[in-house]
Structures are given as C-alpha cells and as structure tokens.
Design a protein around this motif. Structure first.
Motif, PDB file in Angstrom:
ATOM      1  N   ILE A  21      20.145 -70.093  42.065  1.00  0.00           N
ATOM      2  CA  ILE A  21      21.438 -70.194  42.725  1.00  0.00           C
ATOM      3  C   ILE A  21      21.972 -68.783  42.928  1.00  0.00           C
ATOM      4  O   ILE A  21      21.838 -67.913  42.053  1.00  0.00           O
ATOM      5  CB  ILE A  21      22.421 -71.056  41.898  1.00  0.00           C
ATOM      6  N   ALA A  22      22.524 -68.517  44.113  1.00  0.00           N
ATOM      7  CA  ALA A  22      23.023 -67.170  44.423  1.00  0.00           C
ATOM      8  C   ALA A  22      24.291 -66.880  43.626  1.00  0.00           C
ATOM      9  O   ALA A  22      25.166 -67.737  43.482  1.00  0.00           O
ATOM     10  CB  ALA A  22      23.300 -67.052  45.914  1.00  0.00           C
ATOM     11  N   LEU A  23      24.410 -65.638  43.155  1.00  0.00           N
ATOM     12  CA  LEU A  23      25.568 -65.219  42.361  1.00  0.00           C
ATOM     13  C   LEU A  23      26.535 -64.351  43.153  1.00  0.00           C
ATOM     14  O   LEU A  23      27.661 -64.124  42.708  1.00  0.00           O
ATOM     15  CB  LEU A  23      25.085 -64.448  41.126  1.00  0.00           C
ATOM     16  N   ARG A  24      26.093 -63.846  44.288  1.00  0.00           N
ATOM     17  CA  ARG A  24      26.950 -62.958  45.094  1.00  0.00           C
ATOM     18  C   ARG A  24      26.578 -63.128  46.562  1.00  0.00           C
ATOM     19  O   ARG A  24      25.512 -63.696  46.879  1.00  0.00           O
ATOM     20  CB  ARG A  24      26.761 -61.500  44.675  1.00  0.00           C
ATOM     21  N   PRO A  25      27.386 -62.651  47.467  1.00  0.00           N
ATOM     22  CA  PRO A  25      27.009 -62.718  48.889  1.00  0.00           C
ATOM     23  C   PRO A  25      25.779 -61.844  49.148  1.00  0.00           C
ATOM     24  O   PRO A  25      25.699 -60.703  48.678  1.00  0.00           O
ATOM     25  CB  PRO A  25      28.241 -62.165  49.609  1.00  0.00           C
ATOM     26  N   ILE A  26      24.816 -62.381  49.900  1.00  0.00           N
ATOM     27  CA  ILE A  26      23.590 -61.663  50.231  1.00  0.00           C
ATOM     28  C   ILE A  26      23.440 -61.696  51.747  1.00  0.00           C
ATOM     29  O   ILE A  26      23.517 -62.762  52.370  1.00  0.00           O
ATOM     30  CB  ILE A  26      22.361 -62.319  49.558  1.00  0.00           C
ATOM     31  N   THR A  27      23.234 -60.533  52.339  1.00  0.00           N
ATOM     32  CA  THR A  27      23.113 -60.467  53.797  1.00  0.00           C
ATOM     33  C   THR A  27      21.673 -60.702  54.232  1.00  0.00           C
ATOM     34  O   THR A  27      20.723 -60.507  53.456  1.00  0.00           O
ATOM     35  CB  THR A  27      23.577 -59.101  54.324  1.00  0.00           C
ATOM     36  N   GLU A  28      21.509 -61.131  55.473  1.00  0.00           N
ATOM     37  CA  GLU A  28      20.171 -61.357  56.007  1.00  0.00           C
ATOM     38  C   GLU A  28      19.367 -60.053  55.964  1.00  0.00           C
ATOM     39  O   GLU A  28      19.859 -58.986  56.318  1.00  0.00           O
ATOM     40  CB  GLU A  28      20.262 -61.858  57.444  1.00  0.00           C
ATOM     41  N   GLY A  29      18.137 -60.132  55.480  1.00  0.00           N
ATOM     42  CA  GLY A  29      17.266 -58.973  55.376  1.00  0.00           C
ATOM     43  C   GLY A  29      17.392 -58.215  54.066  1.00  0.00           C
ATOM     44  O   GLY A  29      16.558 -57.344  53.768  1.00  0.00           O
ATOM     45  N   GLU A  30      18.379 -58.521  53.268  1.00  0.00           N
ATOM     46  CA  GLU A  30      18.611 -57.802  52.014  1.00  0.00           C
ATOM     47  C   GLU A  30      17.614 -58.259  50.944  1.00  0.00           C
ATOM     48  O   GLU A  30      17.244 -59.437  50.877  1.00  0.00           O
ATOM     49  CB  GLU A  30      20.038 -58.058  51.540  1.00  0.00           C
ATOM     50  N   ALA A  31      17.184 -57.317  50.106  1.00  0.00           N
ATOM     51  CA  ALA A  31      16.315 -57.662  48.981  1.00  0.00           C
ATOM     52  C   ALA A  31      17.083 -58.517  47.984  1.00  0.00           C
ATOM     53  O   ALA A  31      18.275 -58.293  47.736  1.00  0.00           O
ATOM     54  CB  ALA A  31      15.799 -56.406  48.300  1.00  0.00           C
ATOM     55  N   ILE A  32      16.405 -59.493  47.414  1.00  0.00           N
ATOM     56  CA  ILE A  32      16.982 -60.359  46.390  1.00  0.00           C
ATOM     57  C   ILE A  32      16.276 -60.048  45.084  1.00  0.00           C
ATOM     58  O   ILE A  32      15.044 -60.009  45.019  1.00  0.00           O
ATOM     59  CB  ILE A  32      16.821 -61.838  46.759  1.00  0.00           C
ATOM     60  N   ARG A  33      17.060 -59.844  44.027  1.00  0.00           N
ATOM     61  CA  ARG A  33      16.504 -59.409  42.747  1.00  0.00           C
ATOM     62  C   ARG A  33      16.554 -60.518  41.701  1.00  0.00           C
ATOM     63  O   ARG A  33      17.538 -61.248  41.580  1.00  0.00           O
ATOM     64  CB  ARG A  33      17.254 -58.179  42.230  1.00  0.00           C
ATOM     65  N   LYS A  34      15.456 -60.627  40.950  1.00  0.00           N
ATOM     66  CA  LYS A  34      15.357 -61.472  39.762  1.00  0.00           C
ATOM     67  C   LYS A  34      14.447 -60.737  38.797  1.00  0.00           C
ATOM     68  O   LYS A  34      13.556 -59.995  39.227  1.00  0.00           O
ATOM     69  CB  LYS A  34      14.787 -62.853  40.118  1.00  0.00           C
ATOM     70  N   PHE A  35      14.639 -60.901  37.507  1.00  0.00           N
ATOM     71  CA  PHE A  35      13.920 -60.099  36.505  1.00  0.00           C
ATOM     72  C   PHE A  35      14.220 -58.613  36.693  1.00  0.00           C
ATOM     73  O   PHE A  35      13.452 -57.751  36.260  1.00  0.00           O
ATOM     74  CB  PHE A  35      12.406 -60.313  36.566  1.00  0.00           C
ATOM     75  N   GLY A  36      15.311 -58.294  37.393  1.00  0.00           N
ATOM     76  CA  GLY A  36      15.673 -56.905  37.629  1.00  0.00           C
ATOM     77  C   GLY A  36      14.876 -56.230  38.719  1.00  0.00           C
ATOM     78  O   GLY A  36      14.971 -55.013  38.893  1.00  0.00           O
ATOM     79  N   ALA A  37      14.075 -57.005  39.480  1.00  0.00           N
ATOM     80  CA  ALA A  37      13.216 -56.424  40.511  1.00  0.00           C
ATOM     81  C   ALA A  37      13.249 -57.301  41.759  1.00  0.00           C
ATOM     82  O   ALA A  37      13.558 -58.498  41.683  1.00  0.00           O
ATOM     83  CB  ALA A  37      11.793 -56.291  39.994  1.00  0.00           C
ATOM     84  N   PRO A  38      12.911 -56.755  42.935  1.00  0.00           N
ATOM     85  CA  PRO A  38      12.916 -57.556  44.158  1.00  0.00           C
ATOM     86  C   PRO A  38      11.866 -58.661  44.110  1.00  0.00           C
ATOM     87  O   PRO A  38      10.728 -58.445  43.695  1.00  0.00           O
ATOM     88  CB  PRO A  38      12.586 -56.542  45.257  1.00  0.00           C
ATOM     89  N   ILE A  39      12.276 -59.857  44.537  1.00  0.00           N
ATOM     90  CA  ILE A  39      11.333 -60.976  44.644  1.00  0.00           C
ATOM     91  C   ILE A  39      11.152 -61.394  46.104  1.00  0.00           C
ATOM     92  O   ILE A  39      10.571 -62.440  46.382  1.00  0.00           O
ATOM     93  CB  ILE A  39      11.790 -62.178  43.797  1.00  0.00           C
ATOM     94  N   GLY A  40      11.638 -60.583  47.047  1.00  0.00           N
ATOM     95  CA  GLY A  40      11.546 -60.871  48.461  1.00  0.00           C
ATOM     96  C   GLY A  40      12.850 -60.504  49.149  1.00  0.00           C
ATOM     97  O   GLY A  40      13.700 -59.825  48.573  1.00  0.00           O
TER      98      GLY A  40
END
Length: 493
Positions: A45-64
């Motif tokens: 589940i998203a915790l903050r606004p994320i813009t199109e094309g922006e990296a998404i982080r989990k485990f402290g690293a980009p997952i796509g």
C-alpha cells in the motif's frame, strides 16, 4: 499488532499483514491512512504520493518505477509498478569486507564425523544412477535393501534423474560433477553408483572426480555386464551398510554445520519474516565458524549490490559481478528479458517485480561475509558465506546446494511445497496461515516473528535446526520426499 509494516524508513510502501477493504483505516507504527483500494495480505500500500515514472522503494532500495500516479492508500502492484531491470552492468570494487570471525564455540549438534573432517547430519546409503536408463533399477535396489538397513544406518535412498546420456561438453560435465559431488557428501556413509554401460556418463570418468579417501565408501554396478544387476546391487549395498554402521553420532560444534538456504513459492511476507529469520540462522552459523551456501542467481538480480558490499576482497567481488552478468547474458542471448520473474504464485502473494523478490531473497544470507563464489557442481572449501552458481528452480538449485556440501537446507515458502531433497530440508512458512493449513509440509512457522519478535523466534529456530541436524526428521523426510534435479544447459543428441 500493526496492520501493515514499513520495512525501511526510506520506503514508499508498506506491506499489509492482513486483508483490508477500500475505505478502511490502515494502522502502522507512527502512521494511519485510509485504504483507497482493497489490499490483500502480503501486498503493498502506498504511503505517500508517487508520480508517474518515479522509483518506488521497499527494503530501502528501488523495486521498480511507477507506471501511473499513485496516491497514499492505493494498492501498489503489477497495474502501476514495473521493473527497472535491463541488461548487464559494470561493477566497481571499492572496499573488502572483513574475514569471517573465528569459531566462537556455540552449542552444536550430534553428527557423524567423516575421515576428511566434515560432519554429516545423516548416515545413509545413497544410490546414484549414472544415467536415466537405470533410474528405476536404482530405486528397485533401494526398495529391496531397506530392510537390511534397519537399526544400522539412517536409510537407503536412490536419487533418480533423466540425464547422463545424449549430452555433450560442459552440459555432460555438469551432470558428472553434480553426481560426483553427491557421492562425496558427508550425509552418505556409503554410495552405490549404478551404471548402464554404454552411456556417455561413464562410471570411471565420474569416479575421477571423487577423491581417493572416499573410494572405500563407494561401490559400483554396471548393469549391462552384470548377470543380475539388482541382486548385485543389493549385495553391494549390504557391504556399504556394514561399513557405514561403524559411524556413530558425536557432539560437534556449530562450526561443523553447512547450511544451504533457499526460497520457493515466496509471498509478500517472505522478505519480512522467513527470509530475515533464515538470515539470522546464517549469521549464527557463520559466526560460529560454519558454512552457508546461497544460490538462485537470477533471484538476486537487482540486489546483488548487497552481496558485493560484503565480498571478502576484489576477487570475490568480481566473481559475483561476472556470475550475475553471465546469467543475464544467457537470458539476453535467447531474446528473453532478464526480469521474467516473479512467478504467478509470487504475484498472487504480493510480489510485483524481480527487484522486490531479490531484495527479500538475499536476506537469507544474513550479513555474513561472502568468502567464495563457486561453479555449478563444485563443493565448498571455505567457512563463511559461499555464492553458488545455479538457477532459481527449486529442485535444480536445492540439488546443487546438496552437491556443494549443504548438510541441512533451510527452505522458506509463502505458498507451500511438499518437495524434499537429498539432505534434510526444513520448510519454513512465511505466514502462520500456511503453517496451520499445511502442517504435513511445514516444519517451522516464521509467521511467529510478527507476534513474538525476532529474538525469541530466532532461538526457537536455531534449536529446531540443532534437533534436525541431530537426527529429528523433517516433514519431507517423513513423507518420503527426496528428489534430485540436474541443470540441463546444452543440446540433446
């Protein structure tokens, strides 16, 4: 207990610990938000606004990267998240990790000490066919020899496969190396090699890969030259049983243990519970002076930097990079994307991209120093964490772990699987629901981490491993689940 967990402070998403419906409030430490979509357990589940094309982080690293704008509270998955993995990469060594610590004398287990100093967790007779043509013959010999073993050794087991002929070059050599390494395994007090006679994988060439000290514990049968290959095999198994029966369990330190670590059928909780728990087991064994083997190379794509940061020196660093790039190039050469993973079961369980899967998977190696990188079919030679060349396929990689010398395999799973392998295979559920639903498959419930925390669960897990290494049967052993699978890498004649 919170309803969701943010693994790292820099993460843009949290992992759900329970299903949530659209409109419900989601609570996690220090934050509440409203779910805009229904989000299943294990999903993000998203915790903050994320813009199109922006990296998404989990485990402290980009997952796509996001393929659309995402609002806080929205479900983040395949519909709005895409992998960032492409081709091979250049890696630059900067600093080496410290060497593994000296053995610290942690309480160990009751094992079988072998002449070369290694210690087995079982004392069995293994029957290895050189070729698929005598696979059923090998099984028949094992079945008819079972009664001879009672009260003397821990069992007689045949490991059938379909290879050993119609292979060429490195492909044939890989089959030979894996079988030779299994023939040297400390869990086998004796080994019968059953050949056909006309196959490419000739017995004498296979034995050339076996050290001299091991030869007295090996017998052979060539079926085309035997009057009755089954009777001949049973007689030779009887000889091996008498030899193996002389070995007795003795208390050894944890430095004598070799852990193979593996995940299969992972879900969104695997990286939160089971894999980090196994990582703690890896650290405990490595700190005691023992050995840990990590494999599944395509399932470290996107997370290889975590292992490279812990490489002992430039040689280990370079070999990690070379191994990762070699696997990637193999995909590229046949026109396949390097990110053709996760599996349908992984996706259903909440894992979206290979980076996400890899960042969770490499946690099985804990924080141990990577001391060596070895080829498929090779045997480990150093204490600490070794990276082994093998694909992600459960049966192929677990067989490679056993051949490399693992005496216990820790196998984490979020979806469940009955498979077992030549050495005791401990199935560790990432969630308590799986452990409750499949008690005949699961040995340990890592979902307990969410209720009890890591310290208590870690001690329980380590005690369980000691019991298994000392002779307690795994569920796979009880169910008779013992398989090998060989990695086919070349043409078939």
């Amino acid at each position: 207990m919170p309803e969701a967990i943010r693994i790292h402070p820099a993460d843009d998403v949290a992992t759900m610990l329970a299903d949530v419906a659209a409109g419900e409030t989601v609570t996690l430490p220090g934050l509440e938000l409203t779910a805009l979509d229904a989000v299943a357990r294990g999903h993000k589940i998203a915790l903050r606004p994320i813009t199109e094309g922006e990296a998404i982080r989990k485990f402290g690293a980009p997952i796509g990267h996001a393929t659309a704008a995402i609002a806080p509270g929205q479900h983040v998955h395949s519909h709005n998240l895409h992998t960032g993995l492409t081709g091979t990469l250049d890696y630059r060594f900067e600093a080496g990790a410290p060497p593994p610590p000296e053995p610290n004398g942690q309480r160990g287990f009751l094992g079988y000490r072998r002449p070369d100093g290694r210690v087995g967790t079982r004392n069995e007779i293994w029957i290895l066919p050189t070729v698929g043509c005598v696979a059923r013959t090998s099984q028949r010999i094992a079945e008819k020899s079972a009664a001879l073993a009672e009260g003397k050794v821990d069992g007689v087991h045949a490991f059938s496969h379909q290879f050993g002929c119609s292979q060429l070059g490195d492909d044939l050599a890989g089959t030979r190396h894996v079988l030779a390494s299994l023939a040297c395994h400390p869990n086998a007090g004796g080994v019968l090699i059953v050949g056909l006679g006309c196959e490419e994988n000739q017995i004498d060439q296979l034995l050339a890969d076996v050290p001299e000290w091991r030869r007295p514990f090996i017998r052979t049968v060539t079926s085309q030259f035997a009057e009755d290959e089954t009777a001949d095999g049973i007689a030779k198994v009887a000889e091996l049983i008498e030899i193996a029966a002389q070995a007795k369990r003795e208390m050894v330190g944890l430095e004598a243990l070799v852990l193979g670590v593996k995940c299969g059928g992972s879900d969104g909780l695997s990286g939160l519970t089971a894999n980090p728990l196994v990582g703690r087991m890896s650290d405990r064994v490595a700190e005691a002076g023992g050995s840990v083997i990590l494999t599944e190379i395509p399932e470290i794509f996107g997370a290889e930097h975590l292992l490279m940061q812990r490489a002992l020196g430039a040689e280990a660093f370079d070999r990690i990079g070379e191994l990762v790039n070699r696997f990637k190039q193999g995909f590229i050469d046949i026109g396949e994307p390097v990110s053709e993973n996760p599996s349908p079961g992984n996706v259903a369980g909440g894992i979206t991209t290979l980076e996400e899967k890899s960042l969770g998977a490499v946690q099985k190696g804990g924080h141990a120093t990577v001391v060596d990188v070895i080829d498929y079919g090779a045997r480990i030679s150093r204490h600490g964490l070794t990276l082994l060349e093998a694909p992600g396929n459960d049966a192929v990689s677990s067989t490679a772990l056993a051949a490399a010398g693992a005496t216990v395999i820790l196998f984490t799973t979020g979806r469940g699987t009955p498979l077992g392998f030549p050495v005791p295979t401990v199935k560790i559920a990432s969630n308590s629901a799986l452990a409750a639903r499949k008690p005949g498959w699961i040995d340990f419930d890592a979902g307990a981490v969410l209720e009890q925390g890591f310290p208590a669960t870690e001690e329980a897990m380590l005690d369980h491993i000691r019991d298994i290494a000392s002779g307690a049967e795994t569920k796979a052993e009880i169910n008779g689940e013992r398989e090998i699978a060989i990695w086919k890498r070349g043409v078939t004649l």
